[in-house]
Design a protein around this motif. Sequence first.
Motif, PDB file in Angstrom:
ATOM      1  N   SER A 106       0.927  -1.164   0.062  1.00  0.00           N
ATOM      2  CA  SER A 106       0.150  -0.034  -0.043  1.00  0.00           C
ATOM      3  C   SER A 106       1.012   1.069   0.183  1.00  0.00           C
ATOM      4  CB  SER A 106      -1.105  -0.180   1.360  1.00  0.00           C
ATOM      5  OG  SER A 106      -0.283  -0.045   2.554  1.00  0.00           O
ATOM      6  N   ALA A 107       2.058   1.317   0.618  1.00  0.00           N
ATOM      7  CA  ALA A 107       2.757   2.462   0.862  1.00  0.00           C
ATOM      8  C   ALA A 107       3.633   2.472  -0.427  1.00  0.00           C
ATOM      9  CB  ALA A 107       3.889   2.335   2.039  1.00  0.00           C
ATOM     10  N   LEU A 108       3.984   1.660  -0.974  1.00  0.00           N
ATOM     11  CA  LEU A 108       4.871   1.549  -2.241  1.00  0.00           C
ATOM     12  C   LEU A 108       4.010   2.066  -3.487  1.00  0.00           C
ATOM     13  CD1 LEU A 108       7.197  -1.486  -1.940  1.00  0.00           C
ATOM     14  CD2 LEU A 108       7.911   0.858  -1.860  1.00  0.00           C
ATOM     15  N   SER A 109       2.831   1.363  -3.419  1.00  0.00           N
ATOM     16  CA  SER A 109       1.805   2.015  -4.406  1.00  0.00           C
ATOM     17  C   SER A 109       1.424   3.275  -4.492  1.00  0.00           C
ATOM     18  CB  SER A 109       0.412   0.951  -4.465  1.00  0.00           C
ATOM     19  OG  SER A 109       0.981  -0.383  -4.456  1.00  0.00           O
ATOM     20  N   ALA A 110       1.447   3.864  -3.162  1.00  0.00           N
ATOM     21  CA  ALA A 110       1.200   5.130  -3.140  1.00  0.00           C
ATOM     22  C   ALA A 110       2.161   6.336  -3.662  1.00  0.00           C
ATOM     23  CB  ALA A 110       0.641   5.860  -1.821  1.00  0.00           C
ATOM     24  N   ARG A 111       3.327   5.669  -3.343  1.00  0.00           N
ATOM     25  CA  ARG A 111       4.789   6.662  -3.604  1.00  0.00           C
ATOM     26  C   ARG A 111       5.046   6.326  -5.122  1.00  0.00           C
ATOM     27  NH1 ARG A 111      10.329   6.921  -0.080  1.00  0.00           N
ATOM     28  NH2 ARG A 111      11.134   8.910  -1.506  1.00  0.00           N
TER      29      ARG A 111
END
Length: 275
Positions: free
Chosen positions: A177-182
């Motif tokens: 989730s964090a990598l997909s947002a960044r």
Amino acid sequence: MSSHPEIIIEAGKSERHYWRDVWRYRELFYFLAWRDILVRYKQTVIGFAWAIIRPLLTIIVFTLIFGRLARLPSDGAPYSTLVLVGMIPWQFFASALNEASLSLANKENIITKVYFPRIIIPISGVIVNLAELAIGLAMLTVLLAWQRVPITLNLLFLPLILLLTLLLTFGCAIWVSALSARFRDFRQIVPFLLQMGLYISPIAYSATIVPETWRTWYALNPFTGIIEGLRWSVFANTPAPPTHGLAISLGIAALATASGIAYFRSIEKRFAELL
């Protein structure tokens, strides 16, 4: 004297009380999870039956190709049940990661307007898939009874291995989730990685077909220990998984969870601008 309450803003207070805030917003877990369940099956003809049909079709295809045509060994267990035991944790993991890759983007409207610990979003996505995990376990119970598979005391270890699956899924979902947002490209990478993982994990076959010289390297896939551990707990004739294999799975799950939380919180304040 003013009758209005006094508000004191203290630097760093929200950081120290982060997990307390997660508990305070616990009802948001239920709301988001229930909303996602309704959206997933909204306007579908057969609704929750998809949770049964998807793994069932996969079992049929794998049984025909790998069990009948390739004649891969099943260690004395019915091949269809062998595949289902591997599919249950993998389907849960893959569905949760697919949800996590889009979870923050789909909640952009509330992320940019309302304060709450953002980690609730990917965790609620994992909770949604617990329903399908339960359906998979119910299917396994029916199949074991129908095929008259004997049950042993090893079954007592089943909940522990499922908890290990849950820990690994939590950690990877938070990372995704964090990598997909960044990095928006990461949303395209996740389905490809999951497709590869389906075949390099011992889902359609037993890990015993892997040459002995490669077993240690193969155990670096955390699903090797998880799936072999589940099969050992369900089937009486399945050999016990190597201790180091389960230890590697546990270590990777714990590392993924701890590092995922740390990374998620390090960029959490930037989600509004990243999205």
